[in-house]
Design a protein around this motif. Structure first.
Motif, PDB file in Angstrom:
ATOM      1  N   GLU A 236      -1.109  -6.120  17.114  1.00  0.00           N
ATOM      2  CA  GLU A 236      -0.343  -4.946  16.671  1.00  0.00           C
ATOM      3  C   GLU A 236      -0.981  -3.651  17.169  1.00  0.00           C
ATOM      4  N   SER A 237      -2.283  -3.548  17.043  1.00  0.00           N
ATOM      5  CA  SER A 237      -2.966  -2.308  17.441  1.00  0.00           C
ATOM      6  C   SER A 237      -2.821  -2.075  18.939  1.00  0.00           C
ATOM      7  N   ARG A 240       0.773  -0.977  19.532  1.00  0.00           N
ATOM      8  CA  ARG A 240       0.965   0.413  19.067  1.00  0.00           C
ATOM      9  C   ARG A 240       0.410   1.411  20.096  1.00  0.00           C
ATOM     10  N   THR A 241      -0.711   1.068  20.666  1.00  0.00           N
ATOM     11  CA  THR A 241      -1.315   1.928  21.695  1.00  0.00           C
ATOM     12  C   THR A 241      -0.365   2.067  22.893  1.00  0.00           C
ATOM     13  N   ILE A 243       2.936   1.661  22.863  1.00  0.00           N
ATOM     14  CA  ILE A 243       4.134   2.415  22.468  1.00  0.00           C
ATOM     15  C   ILE A 243       3.854   3.911  22.506  1.00  0.00           C
ATOM     16  N   THR A 244       2.738   4.326  21.934  1.00  0.00           N
ATOM     17  CA  THR A 244       2.420   5.756  21.895  1.00  0.00           C
ATOM     18  C   THR A 244       2.172   6.299  23.298  1.00  0.00           C
ATOM     19  N   TYR A 306      -5.949   3.666  17.254  1.00  0.00           N
ATOM     20  CA  TYR A 306      -5.458   2.365  16.790  1.00  0.00           C
ATOM     21  C   TYR A 306      -6.565   1.316  16.743  1.00  0.00           C
ATOM     22  N   SER A 353       9.433  -2.354  20.212  1.00  0.00           N
ATOM     23  CA  SER A 353       9.234  -2.236  18.762  1.00  0.00           C
ATOM     24  C   SER A 353       9.136  -3.606  18.093  1.00  0.00           C
TER      25      SER A 353
ATOM     26  N   ASP B 110      10.449   4.260  18.979  1.00  0.00           N
ATOM     27  CA  ASP B 110       9.493   3.289  19.522  1.00  0.00           C
ATOM     28  C   ASP B 110       9.981   2.714  20.846  1.00  0.00           C
TER      29      ASP B 110
END
Lengths: 463, 463
Positions: A236-237, A240-241, A243-244, A306, A353, B110
């Motif tokens: 997940e982390s 997330r990295t 995606i950002t 993250y 996502s 996202d």
């Protein structure tokens, strides 16, 4: 392989006609036919009756015309690196090997484009371009032919920035099922002129025509390049990295995920010592050292937010080469987890996502199975591969890999994604197309019937 | 307009069926029909028999099914901003106005994508997105509907960096000629799953189906923006600057050319005082002020090498707004050169290596004509428009504009380009398609016949 009831094998009359076209560039030798009976996949081989090696568009036209007259299947063949059985002659017929058509016809630095014959391979092209300051960015891993890459709508590690073959191909020459040669698209960067035939043939896997030439987009070689790695406590982390990073518009050139299983496999295989965690590999292309440094710093800050650890930049070409060698060896490293195995590879692609969820559920399935699998992913696109090292002679392995692949394909589709992000449909993904496209699949069949009413072009694939 | 022999007009029985679907959202009033008889172009109007305003996919399905049953033409209508007569009901029939289907169904930060109904307009969408930090970059100038933009494969000033509707559309919902509703593409960033139906419908101008929903790519709003202008001694120098800028990989967001005629027209119209020379307008998007400054400095250096003068940056939002207002007013400024005139606009797009030559030859043609014309160009893509202010009641003007347009279209095609970069074919460019696509045009017709065997979808357009 027995021919389809409505097809005829390549009989003596057809072979005589093909010989008139191709002369010595034709073979009915078993060894040659066996070499053309499969790609690199686990799918059952399909032996062609004859293999021809055309030299020109006209040769291909004559070959396809002869096959149409004789109702004989035509299967285009490139480097043989297909992973989904696209090139297997499952209804026999004529394998059209395009590797003699390997000329680079034109390169334009001003227009950043080139025209090549379909049999030009990626590495050949890259070597040719090296002295020009230009680059063709698409890298599907294998040294595929550009014709094959177009036919399967291939992509690879750089698609997150530079797109897929859908984006890279400006125009095509294609031989249709009745032997007509058409030119699609053109050299303009954009056009609103008529139906987008180029994009229709890109990804059509030899079922609508045989691609003989491609005009493709090039880029200038980047002025500055940097790479980096960073490991994360969990999937997940890492996602997330990613995606950002993409939300902020940081134009990463590559952003690849290896899960902890894959990192361990790579460490063993390549004698490295990456911490055994989900790890992102980045590459940055920019206008200057300052530019790539800014990109890398921004991504480093995001990763730290993250929980990313040891964000490490590889600035020298040597360090970058080592890093990407490890990434490119991932497939072989995964196979080495079970010596003597062959690879079974999935290719799901989902909205980013849903990516972490899709990966975590899939890894849970695998943990409950007797198989192991390593993950490599083009995560910027939401695309990832599970590589299962399987024993091809162990029915248990095959059944289980099939079951897990099916669960993953259905999961990806239910998340709004696709069963295949870049490998294509071929034989392996046919069964998911109805689920994925619904009545759209009927429209594909209507187009197929309109353009290939005899059904001779790569029968048994995709539809 | 008299119906095609094989079509029937919308008779009482059909109108009763349509009324059962649309209730009060239907009109046979002349004023409403006249409003739907043309877009913004000079092409002859085509009066529909009736206009319906569906609310849902199901409405559109029922409308198209009823039309199929009655052999009645179906013409999709959006904002009416078409420049090539796409929406003119030249064989009568039913105009399907999609502007009530204007809901934004879903936005994902996202995934950087959104799903909208076809009647959503560009400005409505932009306003909706403003609070989210996201942006839909495509800007064709007019406040078109997204459905119309997809149908014509529109683009505009930002295509050099962000692509066209071909690139922006991830998936569609389309009502086919028999009333079936299909979903094409998906939300995955890339896919190798089957024929690329999305790209087939994008640019098909309502001749293969009626687009009712779109899933499109978004971007994060750029962190930093800057703009600049620079004038050049001649067209060649300006185009050379563009070529070098793109070769170096400087990710310009907009790069627009105005010729000296257009600059003078803009100066008069907008009370500005740009030096009257061929002038480039740039916009830069970046990760930081430092990033856009680096881009602008690099471009400034390149421009200077090619004789560019007064490279002037517009850093404040106000200065940028003024600059782009001038650019956006170019069309009206050109018309103001001949008060009371209407615009006749060309849309050639060529490989950029041929762009200067194409422009210079075209300007030479115009100099020898009684007409004047101003040039605005999306030069990063090799696409430019000549805007002829013509008197629509002066046959001489029309004949001459037609003659000059034809010479330009043929010139562009002979240079490997296209007669239409972004406006589409409609009525105006039909005659060039055979020259541009050769036997490819037959393939387009075969696809059309397969998907719309009755030929009811937007008859008389494109093919």
């Amino acid at each position: 392989m027995s021919p389809h009831p409505s097809f005829k094998p390549a009989d003596e009359a057809l072979i005589a006609e093909l010989t008139a076209v191709a002369g010595a560039n034709l073979s009915t030798a078993l060894a040659v036919r066996e070499h053309h009976a499969r790609g690199e996949s686990h799918h059952p081989a399909g032996l062609p009756d004859v293999v021809v090696f055309p030299d020109s568009n006209e040769d291909v036209q004559a070959i396809v015309s002869a096959c149409a007259k004789h109702r004989c299947p035509v299967v285009a063949f490139g480097a043989g690196s297909s992973l989904e059985g696209h090139v297997n002659a499952v209804h026999g017929g004529v394998s059209v090997d395009l590797t003699r058509m390997n000329r680079i016809l034109r390169v334009s630095a001003d227009d950043l484009d080139a025209t090549v014959q379909a049999g030009v391979t990626r590495k050949q092209f890259d070597k040719h371009l090296r002295s020009t300051g230009l680059i063709f960015h698409l890298d599907p891993g294998a040294d595929a032919t550009l014709g094959g890459m177009a036919a399967t709508r291939a992509s690879g590690t750089t698609a997150v920035r530079y797109g897929t073959m859908r984006d890279a191909v400006l125009g095509l020459k294609v031989v249709l099922a009745d032997g007509r040669l058409i030119t699609t698209g053109g050299r303009a960067r954009k056009s609103s002129s008529g139906y987008d035939l180029t994009r229709l043939f890109v990804g059509s896997e030899g079922t609508l025509g045989v691609i003989t030439e491609l005009t493709v987009r090039l880029h200038g070689r980047p002025e500055a390049v940097a790479a980096a790695t960073c490991h994360f406590p969990d999937i997940e982390s890492a996602v997330r990295t990613v995606i950002t990073t993409i939300q902020l518009g940081i134009p990463v050139a590559r952003i690849e995920l290896l899960d902890e299983v894959q990192v361990e496999a790579v460490n063993r295989f390549s004698h490295l010592s990456y911490p055994v965690f989900p790890t992102l590999f980045f590459e940055f292309h920019g206008l200057s050292e300052r530019d790539v440094t800014e990109q890398a710093e921004l991504v480093g800050e995001i990763a730290a937010e993250y929980g990313g650890a040891a964000f490490e930049r590889a600035v020298t070409p040597e360090a970058r080469a080592l890093l990407w060698q490890a990434r490119h060896d991932a497939y072989y490293a995964a196979l080495a987890m079970r010596p003597g195995s062959r690879g079974w590879t999935t290719d799901a692609c989902v909205p980013i996502s849903r990516l972490a969820e899709c990966i975590v559920e899939t890894k849970r399935d695998i943990a409950a199975s007797h198989l192991v699998a390593a993950l490599v992913g083009h995560v910027g696109d939401g695309n990832f591969h599970m590589i299962f090292p399987v024993n091809p002679d162990a029915p248990d392995d095959i059944v289980e890999a099939e079951r897990l692949s099916e669960r993953l394909a259905e999961r990806a589709i239910s998340m709004g994604g696709t069963c295949t992000g870049e490998h294509g449909v071929g034989l392996g993904k046919k069964k998911y197309l109805s689920r994925e496209h619904g009545e759209g699949l009927d429209v594909m069949r209507e187009i197929k019937n309109a353009l290939d009413p005899l059904g001779i072009l790569n029968p048994g694939k995709m539809l």
